[in-house]
Scaffold this active site. Structure first.
Site, PDB file in Angstrom:
ATOM      1  CG  PHE A 130      -2.035   1.021   1.103  1.00 53.66           C
ATOM      2  CD1 PHE A 130      -3.134   0.817   0.278  1.00 53.66           C
ATOM      3  CD2 PHE A 130      -1.970   2.194   1.830  1.00 53.66           C
ATOM      4  CE1 PHE A 130      -4.132   1.765   0.164  1.00 53.66           C
ATOM      5  CE2 PHE A 130      -2.968   3.148   1.731  1.00 53.66           C
ATOM      6  CZ  PHE A 130      -4.061   2.929   0.900  1.00 53.66           C
ATOM      7  CD  GLU A 131       2.364   1.057   3.655  1.00 59.30           C
ATOM      8  OE1 GLU A 131       1.391   1.196   4.423  1.00 59.30           O
ATOM      9  OE2 GLU A 131       2.709  -0.060   3.202  1.00 59.30           O
TER      10      GLU A 131
ATOM     11  CG  HIS B 189      -6.048  -6.306   3.856  1.00 62.64           C
ATOM     12  ND1 HIS B 189      -6.018  -5.073   4.466  1.00 62.64           N
ATOM     13  CD2 HIS B 189      -4.772  -6.613   3.550  1.00 62.64           C
ATOM     14  CE1 HIS B 189      -4.770  -4.646   4.525  1.00 62.64           C
ATOM     15  NE2 HIS B 189      -3.989  -5.571   3.965  1.00 62.64           N
TER      16      HIS B 189
END
Length: 165
Positions: A65-66, A96
């Site tokens: 995600f980063e 998720h």
């Protein structure tokens, strides 16, 4: 074409030289047994095409995600010609997986358009660990190599088109 039907390390058209190009690679620490192999593949391909080691900046982020912010920071604070984002998300029992994959794909696209810089989606989105291993240097090749080849091709396209201005 599904990667189960194709080797990710075999390219349909020649990969141009990467001499005089610079690349940022942002790689997720999560699933490092997979992302480390993707990183090795990307760096190896770039070097084999003439990119000098000093022209490859590698930064790690905690998870897939980063990758979006990591890519944006590379665009803002370096002079790279392209960014390669490498990660691995394996389907679990919750939604998720869907949120991460959607957010990263949209986020990386946004960064590329905002900074007019190729930002390459080198993220494996698999159902299980075996599929990830198969695509990280296994029987289906290495997604890191494919991402690096894509980065070189996109930088070449950008350079060709800017010469026509």
């Amino acid at each position: 074409m599904a990667s189960s039907l194709k080797n990710l390390s075999v390219f349909e058209s020649p990969v141009p030289s990467a001499e005089n190009m610079s690349f940022g690679i942002v790689v997720a620490e999560w699933n490092s047994n997979i992302t480390g192999k993707l990183l090795e593949g990307a760096v190896s391909l770039l070097k084999s095409k003439g990119c000098k080691e000093k022209d490859i900046i590698v930064k790690q982020v905690p998870g897939t995600f980063e990758l979006t912010l990591g890519s944006q920071l590379l665009c803002e604070h370096t002079d790279v010609d392209a960014v390669i984002a490498l990660g691995c998300v394996i389907q679990g029992e919750t939604r998720h997986f869907d949120f991460i994959c959607h957010g990263v794909s949209q986020g990386l696209n946004h960064v590329a358009l905002e900074y007019n810089t190729p930002v390459i989606f080198g993220v494996l989105t698999t159902d299980n660990l075996q599929q990830a291993e198969d695509r990280a240097g296994g029987k289906h090749g290495n997604k890191g190599e494919e991402a690096a080849a894509t980065a070189i091709k996109m930088v070449t396209l950008k350079e060709e088109l800017s010469q026509n201005e």
